[in-house]
Design a protein around this motif. Structure first.
Motif, PDB file in Angstrom:
ATOM      1  N   GLU A  88      -9.483   1.024   5.949  1.00  0.00           N
ATOM      2  CA  GLU A  88      -9.406   1.121   4.484  1.00  0.00           C
ATOM      3  C   GLU A  88      -8.407   0.105   3.921  1.00  0.00           C
ATOM      4  O   GLU A  88      -7.543  -0.384   4.653  1.00  0.00           O
ATOM      5  N   PRO A  89      -8.523  -0.215   2.610  1.00  0.00           N
ATOM      6  CA  PRO A  89      -7.611  -1.201   2.021  1.00  0.00           C
ATOM      7  C   PRO A  89      -6.147  -0.781   2.187  1.00  0.00           C
ATOM      8  O   PRO A  89      -5.832   0.414   2.212  1.00  0.00           O
ATOM      9  N   LEU A  90      -5.268  -1.785   2.291  1.00  0.00           N
ATOM     10  CA  LEU A  90      -3.865  -1.514   2.616  1.00  0.00           C
ATOM     11  C   LEU A  90      -3.183  -0.513   1.666  1.00  0.00           C
ATOM     12  O   LEU A  90      -2.469   0.385   2.139  1.00  0.00           O
ATOM     13  N   PRO A  91      -3.402  -0.605   0.329  1.00  0.00           N
ATOM     14  CA  PRO A  91      -2.697   0.359  -0.535  1.00  0.00           C
ATOM     15  C   PRO A  91      -3.058   1.813  -0.195  1.00  0.00           C
ATOM     16  O   PRO A  91      -2.180   2.683  -0.134  1.00  0.00           O
ATOM     17  N   GLU A  92      -4.365   2.064   0.072  1.00  0.00           N
ATOM     18  CA  GLU A  92      -4.769   3.430   0.458  1.00  0.00           C
ATOM     19  C   GLU A  92      -4.175   3.796   1.814  1.00  0.00           C
ATOM     20  O   GLU A  92      -3.718   4.916   2.041  1.00  0.00           O
ATOM     21  N   PHE A  93      -4.237   2.825   2.706  1.00  0.00           N
ATOM     22  CA  PHE A  93      -3.701   3.032   4.064  1.00  0.00           C
ATOM     23  C   PHE A  93      -2.241   3.483   3.981  1.00  0.00           C
ATOM     24  O   PHE A  93      -1.839   4.483   4.594  1.00  0.00           O
ATOM     25  N   LEU A  94      -1.453   2.745   3.198  1.00  0.00           N
ATOM     26  CA  LEU A  94      -0.012   3.039   3.128  1.00  0.00           C
ATOM     27  C   LEU A  94       0.264   4.407   2.511  1.00  0.00           C
ATOM     28  O   LEU A  94       1.227   5.081   2.865  1.00  0.00           O
ATOM     29  N   ARG A  95      -0.615   4.830   1.592  1.00  0.00           N
ATOM     30  CA  ARG A  95      -0.399   6.147   0.939  1.00  0.00           C
ATOM     31  C   ARG A  95      -0.440   7.304   1.939  1.00  0.00           C
ATOM     32  O   ARG A  95       0.091   8.371   1.683  1.00  0.00           O
TER      33      ARG A  95
ATOM     34  N   GLU B 290       5.465  11.043   8.975  1.00  0.00           N
ATOM     35  CA  GLU B 290       4.274  11.688   9.536  1.00  0.00           C
ATOM     36  C   GLU B 290       3.057  11.160   8.808  1.00  0.00           C
ATOM     37  O   GLU B 290       3.172  10.605   7.710  1.00  0.00           O
ATOM     38  N   ALA B 291       1.918  11.319   9.430  1.00  0.00           N
ATOM     39  CA  ALA B 291       0.671  10.821   8.848  1.00  0.00           C
ATOM     40  C   ALA B 291      -0.467  11.612   9.462  1.00  0.00           C
ATOM     41  O   ALA B 291      -0.315  12.178  10.545  1.00  0.00           O
ATOM     42  N   PRO B 292      -1.613  11.645   8.765  1.00  0.00           N
ATOM     43  CA  PRO B 292      -2.763  12.339   9.371  1.00  0.00           C
ATOM     44  C   PRO B 292      -3.318  11.548  10.547  1.00  0.00           C
ATOM     45  O   PRO B 292      -2.923  10.402  10.778  1.00  0.00           O
TER      46      PRO B 292
END
Ligand code: FAD
Length: 406
Positions: A55-62, A378-380
């Motif tokens: 996915e695009p970086l901004p979504e990725f970072l969220r 943490e991240a999913p």
């Protein structure tokens, strides 16, 4: 003479540190408590190594929530595309799965790890396995327990990449927390992330349905909702859909002792459509058979419905169709605890970002750098865990090189 750098932890973060340091001209030794490298990485590859996400970086970072701003510089410097190129350069080109997740074509971790270890070895990186780091001596040298007794190592810089506390039999057991806390490093308590939860199932339900998957369901808690699947365990519930909600569910369980999860068993059908199907004549068939045929519920889905109905004192078979339809798409399951961290996919909590500078060096311990899952993020699931481990490893390696050449 080359600078001697000790990297402790041979997981993805530590190995990436070693790669960057050795490329930058340092003499690197990687220490690990286990007899071989990357045990959790290999386990991650068992069901398909999800390296990163497309996915695009901004979504990725969220996806990193509260830690987004702290991780953005390292992930922007070593992006998902860079990780894919890196994998390809090791002979493991990647592909994007239907969900946008990225996997090596071989799907497993072992060919990638083998090629990586070979390249590290060829570049002169030394490995010292069965070396458990236990802290520092009075002269700030590294103390290890080894099969040959205690050993002390001096180094120009050191990088800790010791992982979290999930799956301790694979090496990362969180024992480093006490060592760093004694140095007054602030560490957010380690907690299970992407974990299951406990549920007080009846004996009949767990005997019959343990290990069975609820597929094509939607799970919701408060404003959070996901599509996915979940698996009934003897003590509760786990699986992809549960993991996706696990951070909010965990906080609710910690605060209130329980959390009410809603399970939609047929989220693809609206309540009106379900009601129409449930209004059909049942004839002589059993109620379970009727549910199976009329709305295509699996045995475990029917079992869950009955389990909850019994607990709530609801006579399912006498419910009007619209009430039954509403229940099928909002089965309340009470989670009464978080499954132990040892069974979680990853770990929340860790070294506070306030304790490190932009180079991932501990402010209280100049010359000591940290990387990977031992930091407080943490991240999913979806490739975010490995991406952040690799990227923080690369950043800590670069940081250590800058520090050595200061
Ligand atoms: C079942 C499972 C599946 C997973 N699947 C995925 C996936 O598909 N995609 C994804 O992104 N993530 C996945 N993960 C998570 C991912 O594997 C971790 O986030 C990642 O391995 C963390 O890397 P790390 O290098 O920080 O720590 P680790 O991989 O845990 O490595 C830490 C290393 O430090 C060593 N160590 C610890 N303490 C000491 C000590 N005192 N002395 C010496 N050595 C020590 C350990 O032995 C270990 O080798 C999965 C995890 C599990 C458990």
């Amino acid at each position: 003479m080359k600078n001697q750098v000790a990297v402790i932890g041979a997981g993805p973060a530590g190995l990436m540190v070693a790669e960057v340091l050795s490329r930058g001209g340092a003499a690197v030794t990687v220490y690990d408590a286990m007899p071989s490298a990357g045990r959790k990485f290999l386990m991650a590859g068992r069901g398909g190594l999800n390296l990163t996400h497309s996915e695009p970086l901004p979504e990725f970072l969220r996806r990193y929530g509260a830690a987004e701003a702290r991780l953005a510089p390292s992930i922007s410097a070593f992006m998902p595309t860079a990780l894919r190129d890196w994998s390809e350069a090791l002979g493991q080109p990647t592909f994007v799965g239907s969900s946008g997740r990225v996997f090596p074509q071989a799907f497993k971790a072992s060919p990638l790890l083998r090629a990586w270890l070979r390249r590290l070895d060829e570049s002169g990186v030394q490995f010292a396995f069965r070396h458990r780091w236990i802290g520092w001596d009075s002269e700030d040298r590294l103390n290890f327990q080894t099969p040959n007794g205690p050993q002390v190592m001096a180094s120009s810089a050191s990088v800790l990449a010791l992982g979290g506390a999930s799956w301790p039999r694979l090496g990362s057991d969180g024992a480093w927390v006490d060592v760093l806390a004694a140095k007054r490093v602030h560490i957010a308590p380690l907690r299970p992330a992407n974990s299951g939860f406990t549920v007080a199932w009846s004996e009949i339900f767990k005997d019959r349905f343990e290990g069975q998957a609820l597929k094509g369901i939607a799970l919701s808690f408060g404003a959070h909702s996901v599509r996915g699947e979940a698996m009934v365990t003897r003590g509760g519930i786990e699986g992809g859909g549960i993991y996706a909600l696990s951070s909010v569910l965990r906080e609710a369980v910690i605060a209130d002792g329980k959390a009410a999860l809603n399970v939609a068993l047929r989220p693809d059908l609206g309540v009106d459509e379900l009601t129409t199907k449930l209004a059909a004549s049942r004839g002589k068939q059993s109620f379970s058979n009727f549910l199976r045929k009329a709305v295509h519920l699996s045995p475990v889905a029917i079992g869950l419905l009955l389990e909850v109905a019994i607990a709530e004192g609801i006579q399912l078979a006498s419910l009007p169709s619209e009430k039954l339809a509403a229940l099928i798409n909002a089965v309340p399951v009470t989670l009464n605890g978080v499954a132990p961290i040892g069974r979680a996919i990853s770990t929340a909590g860790g070294i506070s970002f306030d304790e490190i500078d932009d180079a991932f060096m501990l402010k209280r311990m100049p010359g000591t750098f940290v990387a990977g899952e031992m930091l407080d993020w943490e991240a999913p699931t979806g490739g975010y865990l490995l991406q952040a481990s690799f990227a923080t490893g690369a950043a800590a390696g670069e940081g250590a090189l800058r520090w050595l050449s200061r």
